[in-house]
Design an enzyme around this catalytic site. Structure first.
Site, PDB file in Angstrom:
ATOM      1  N   ASP A  35     106.493  50.391   3.398  1.00 36.84           N
ATOM      2  CA  ASP A  35     105.936  48.714   3.428  1.00 36.84           C
ATOM      3  C   ASP A  35     107.217  48.326   3.972  1.00 36.84           C
ATOM      4  O   ASP A  35     107.786  47.321   2.134  1.00 36.84           O
ATOM      5  CB  ASP A  35     104.854  48.271   2.436  1.00 36.84           C
ATOM      6  CG  ASP A  35     104.485  47.391   2.725  1.00 36.84           C
ATOM      7  OD1 ASP A  35     104.594  46.385   3.162  1.00 36.84           O
ATOM      8  OD2 ASP A  35     103.141  47.599   1.884  1.00 36.84           O
ATOM      9  N   ASP A  36     107.612  47.218   5.195  1.00 31.49           N
ATOM     10  CA  ASP A  36     107.915  46.639   5.150  1.00 31.49           C
ATOM     11  C   ASP A  36     109.852  46.723   4.651  1.00 31.49           C
ATOM     12  O   ASP A  36     110.693  46.248   4.155  1.00 31.49           O
ATOM     13  CB  ASP A  36     107.867  45.074   3.585  1.00 31.49           C
ATOM     14  CG  ASP A  36     106.508  44.149   4.118  1.00 31.49           C
ATOM     15  OD1 ASP A  36     106.554  44.580   5.005  1.00 31.49           O
ATOM     16  OD2 ASP A  36     107.138  43.209   3.559  1.00 31.49           O
ATOM     17  N   CYS A  73     102.400  43.515   8.414  1.00 31.54           N
ATOM     18  CA  CYS A  73     101.941  44.660   8.127  1.00 31.54           C
ATOM     19  C   CYS A  73      99.930  44.986   8.707  1.00 31.54           C
ATOM     20  O   CYS A  73     100.367  46.160   8.866  1.00 31.54           O
ATOM     21  CB  CYS A  73     101.562  44.414   6.177  1.00 31.54           C
ATOM     22  SG  CYS A  73     102.421  43.822   5.402  1.00 31.54           S
ATOM     23  N   ARG A  77      99.416  48.780  10.660  1.00 32.64           N
ATOM     24  CA  ARG A  77      98.209  49.833  10.435  1.00 32.64           C
ATOM     25  C   ARG A  77      96.588  49.893  11.092  1.00 32.64           C
ATOM     26  O   ARG A  77      96.764  50.675  11.560  1.00 32.64           O
ATOM     27  CB  ARG A  77      98.266  49.284   9.091  1.00 32.64           C
ATOM     28  CG  ARG A  77      98.837  48.957   7.902  1.00 32.64           C
ATOM     29  CD  ARG A  77      98.870  48.442   6.563  1.00 32.64           C
ATOM     30  NE  ARG A  77     100.518  48.183   6.150  1.00 32.64           N
ATOM     31  CZ  ARG A  77     100.595  49.076   5.314  1.00 32.64           C
ATOM     32  NH1 ARG A  77      99.886  50.014   5.147  1.00 32.64           N
ATOM     33  NH2 ARG A  77     101.970  48.743   5.110  1.00 32.64           N
ATOM     34  N   LYS A 130      98.387  51.848   0.740  1.00 28.55           N
ATOM     35  CA  LYS A 130      97.727  50.658   1.552  1.00 28.55           C
ATOM     36  C   LYS A 130      96.618  50.970   2.830  1.00 28.55           C
ATOM     37  O   LYS A 130      96.860  51.480   3.734  1.00 28.55           O
ATOM     38  CB  LYS A 130      98.770  49.872   1.439  1.00 28.55           C
ATOM     39  CG  LYS A 130      98.486  48.294   1.753  1.00 28.55           C
ATOM     40  CD  LYS A 130     100.173  47.492   1.992  1.00 28.55           C
ATOM     41  CE  LYS A 130     100.026  46.768   3.078  1.00 28.55           C
ATOM     42  NZ  LYS A 130     101.005  45.780   2.866  1.00 28.55           N
ATOM     43  N   HIS A 132      94.479  47.741   3.505  1.00 24.73           N
ATOM     44  CA  HIS A 132      94.593  46.260   4.807  1.00 24.73           C
ATOM     45  C   HIS A 132      94.209  46.385   6.128  1.00 24.73           C
ATOM     46  O   HIS A 132      94.927  45.453   6.621  1.00 24.73           O
ATOM     47  CB  HIS A 132      96.112  46.080   4.609  1.00 24.73           C
ATOM     48  CG  HIS A 132      96.838  44.884   4.564  1.00 24.73           C
ATOM     49  ND1 HIS A 132      98.133  44.489   5.162  1.00 24.73           N
ATOM     50  CD2 HIS A 132      96.269  44.105   4.355  1.00 24.73           C
ATOM     51  CE1 HIS A 132      98.459  43.253   4.644  1.00 24.73           C
ATOM     52  NE2 HIS A 132      97.094  42.364   3.992  1.00 24.73           N
ATOM     53  N   HIS A 219     107.734  46.799   0.146  1.00 28.00           N
ATOM     54  CA  HIS A 219     107.431  45.623  -0.374  1.00 28.00           C
ATOM     55  C   HIS A 219     106.728  44.765  -1.322  1.00 28.00           C
ATOM     56  O   HIS A 219     107.046  45.299  -2.742  1.00 28.00           O
ATOM     57  CB  HIS A 219     105.308  45.389   0.273  1.00 28.00           C
ATOM     58  CG  HIS A 219     105.004  44.091  -0.079  1.00 28.00           C
ATOM     59  ND1 HIS A 219     104.803  43.000  -0.335  1.00 28.00           N
ATOM     60  CD2 HIS A 219     104.453  43.845   1.695  1.00 28.00           C
ATOM     61  CE1 HIS A 219     103.998  41.999   0.185  1.00 28.00           C
ATOM     62  NE2 HIS A 219     104.124  42.665   1.607  1.00 28.00           N
ATOM     63  N   ASP A 325     106.166  50.109   8.716  1.00 30.93           N
ATOM     64  CA  ASP A 325     105.373  48.868   9.531  1.00 30.93           C
ATOM     65  C   ASP A 325     105.751  47.857   9.553  1.00 30.93           C
ATOM     66  O   ASP A 325     105.037  47.416  11.034  1.00 30.93           O
ATOM     67  CB  ASP A 325     104.011  48.523   8.495  1.00 30.93           C
ATOM     68  CG  ASP A 325     105.025  48.103   7.119  1.00 30.93           C
ATOM     69  OD1 ASP A 325     106.217  47.490   7.027  1.00 30.93           O
ATOM     70  OD2 ASP A 325     103.842  47.531   6.679  1.00 30.93           O
ATOM     71  N   ASN A 326     106.828  47.419   9.806  1.00 30.35           N
ATOM     72  CA  ASN A 326     107.769  46.582  10.078  1.00 30.35           C
ATOM     73  C   ASN A 326     109.079  46.113  10.040  1.00 30.35           C
ATOM     74  O   ASN A 326     109.690  47.079   8.672  1.00 30.35           O
ATOM     75  CB  ASN A 326     106.797  45.113  10.094  1.00 30.35           C
ATOM     76  CG  ASN A 326     106.269  44.620   8.520  1.00 30.35           C
ATOM     77  OD1 ASN A 326     104.863  44.785   8.498  1.00 30.35           O
ATOM     78  ND2 ASN A 326     107.072  44.948   7.774  1.00 30.35           N
ATOM     79  N   LYS A 375     110.356  40.477   9.796  1.00 30.96           N
ATOM     80  CA  LYS A 375     109.035  41.086   9.954  1.00 30.96           C
ATOM     81  C   LYS A 375     108.515  39.807  10.458  1.00 30.96           C
ATOM     82  O   LYS A 375     109.152  38.988   9.709  1.00 30.96           O
ATOM     83  CB  LYS A 375     108.266  41.801   8.337  1.00 30.96           C
ATOM     84  CG  LYS A 375     106.920  40.880   8.495  1.00 30.96           C
ATOM     85  CD  LYS A 375     107.145  41.315   6.696  1.00 30.96           C
ATOM     86  CE  LYS A 375     105.459  40.861   6.127  1.00 30.96           C
ATOM     87  NZ  LYS A 375     105.383  40.877   4.446  1.00 30.96           N
TER      88      LYS A 375
END
Length: 531
Positions: A35-36, A73, A77, A130, A132, A219, A325-326, A375
């Site tokens: 994540d991130d 994010c 997903r 996660k 989301h 993240h 994710d990014n 991001k």
């Protein structure tokens, strides 16, 4: 004599007839999402951070340095889970509720998740981490095809619990379809893995499984365990300028980047490292030590999953896919969107467990080496992901494949691995046709048709990639820029003025896709929302 001959003939027929052979065992599939996390934040993509498990998977598997996500994010997903572009799945922006179907803020009923698509093929399906892509209980993972779930329904939270960080916000950690209260000693990265291992233990021996392990690391907030932070004390004294250069050189040596690649200049808003005061340097070093520790702990937990596979005798028959994710996050903890107590906590050292900090552009510019932007944008710094595929019986080892691929390909790849069929209907609803191309030929080292073009849009930021060419624009200027990624992966030389016809043709491609995918111009969307 005749009877013996017939018995022998029957035995040979059983051995050599494909129709009578036992069915090939379907592989387990594990999809791991960071994540991130920035493009160069793991060792096998140039980092100084210790990620031995991911490094080994890369060495004995496949890296695809030109793999893409959706730059944010929840859109990523939604796209990753469904094999559609995020707008087609109902999450064209964030999880903000809007009236427009492509922007409703949760998965719609005209898509299926990988879990929903794999269940008819005999797979048990598990998720930890996660979610989301929908906060209401009727849209939780167990309602979208997963047999078991543990994790964070929302976008971010303290790694030590579920304290809300924004006004009027409720954060939910859930076990299956019930809210869960974290126990003493809870640390999110460990907890997600603990439950993932439990689910694997519970899996029937005669059934393959799909596990989606979506870590929140790294993240913000920057929260790590003391023993992990200790490993990185002093590791960032060189500063961002030197560290970016070192990562860049390693990436060229590894074949992640071409030898003639250029490192993008330091972000113009970031000062030279040597111009900082000692307190400023120490603050950044502390942030980076915690950030590195978060990725280190994630890799340790990936190691726990791999060890469990070995204990189960499933390590040779499992495909593991890893990506982020990014691009790295430029975001800071500020006033307005955060509770006053959280803002005050952001002023504490990151290594203080009661802090709530982010590393901002100064960290993200290093994480995204060699790219510009972060991001949210559709430049390579927002959308390029460090993709790793590993599977001893399926993925050909030791290859770096520079062909472009996209998160929409993951659904199609999983179905191909499982011998499953993508549904035309599900629960009485027509299902939008999947957009991806299976990566299994890439895994096996055989011919692969790839994509005619790839498309991107997030909050008005746009891009289309066709072959080596990429057309990209930033909102609100909306001016198309053109880059040849074969010679300029870091997007430093805008060729739009020299190639007006190519710009026109690629812009037309984008417009056709945007209409088909349900994209609404962001200014128009914001106006409709009253933003």
């Amino acid at each position: 004599m005749v009877l013996k001959f017939l018995v022998a003939l029957l035995a040979l027929t059983f051995v050599f007839s494909p129709a009578l052979q036992p069915p090939v065992k379907k592989p387990n599939i594990i999809l791991i999402l960071a994540d991130d996390m920035g493009y160069s934040d793991i060792g096998c993509y140039g980092s100084e951070i210790q990620t031995p498990n991911l490094n080994e998977m890369a060495k004995n598997g496949l890296r695809m340095p030109q793999f893409y996500n959706a730059s944010r994010c929840c859109p990523t997903r939604a796209s990753l889970l469904t094999g559609l572009f995020q707008h087609q799945a109902g999450v064209g922006d964030m999880v903000n509720t809007r009236q427009q179907p492509a922007y409703q803020g949760y998965l719609n009923q005209h898509c299926v998740t990988i879990a929903e698509a794999l269940k008819p093929a005999g797979y048990k399906t598990y998720m930890a981490g996660k979610w989301h892509v929908g906060t209401k209980p009727e849209g939780w993972p167990v309602k979208r095809g997963f047999d078991r779930y543990f994790g964070l329904i929302d976008g971010a939270s303290s790694y030590f619990g579920k304290d809300p960080y924004r006004p009027n916000q409720k954060l939910t950690i859930a076990l299956d379809d019930q809210e869960y209260t974290p126990e003493k000693g809870y640390y999110a990265t460990n907890a997600f893995t603990d439950h993932a291992l439990e689910f694997m233990d519970q899996n029937p021996k005669d059934q393959p499984f799909f596990l989606y392990l979506a870590f929140t690391a790294p993240h913000w907030p920057l929260h790590a365990l003391p023993e992990d932070i200790a490993k990185y004390r002093g590791a960032y004294q060189k500063g961002w300028d030197k560290l970016r250069e070192e990562r860049f050189q390693r990436m060229k040596e590894m074949g992640i980047l071409a030898k003639n690649s250029s490192l993008s200049p330091r972000d113009a808003s970031i000062p030279a490292w040597d111009s900082l005061s000692e307190p400023e340097k120490k603050d950044w070093e502390d942030k980076m030590a915690v950030y590195a520790a978060m990725i280190d702990r994630m890799d340790q937990n990936i190691g726990r999953v791999r060890q469990k596979l070995k204990e189960m005798g499933q390590d040779q028959n499992t495909v593991i896919l890893f990506l982020s994710d990014n691009g790295a996050s430029h975001e800071n903890i500020g006033t307005g969107n955060f509770l006053p107590a959280i803002y005050e906590s952001s002023k504490k050292p990151s290594s203080d467990p009661t802090s709530f900090t982010a590393y901002g552009k100064r960290g993200a510019n290093l994480s995204n080496t060699p790219f510009r932007f972060y991001k949210h944008w559709e430049y390579e710094g927002g959308t390029a992901t460090p993709f790793v595929a590993y599977g001893p019986s399926i993925v050909k080892p030791g290859k770096v494949d520079q062909r472009p691929a996209h998160i929409v390909d993951v659904m199609t790849t999983c179905l191909d691995l499982a011998g499953a069929t993508y549904p035309k209907t599900h629960k009485g609803n027509a299902i939008t046709q999947a957009e991806g191309v299976s990566l299994v030929p890439v895994f096996r080292g055989t011919a692969w048709k790839g994509h005619d073009a790839l498309y991107f849009e997030h909050e008005g930021n746009r891009a289309v990639r066709q072959g080596d060419w990429k057309l990209v624009s930033e909102f609100p200027s909306n001016q198309w820029e053109l880059y040849n990624l074969k010679t300029d992966r870091t997007e430093l030389q805008d060729l739009s003025a020299k190639e007006p016809q190519r710009v026109k043709a690629m812009a037309a491609l984008y417009d056709t896709w945007a209409k088909r995918a349900g994209v609404i111009p962001f200014a128009e969307l914001a106006k409709a929302k009253g933003e």
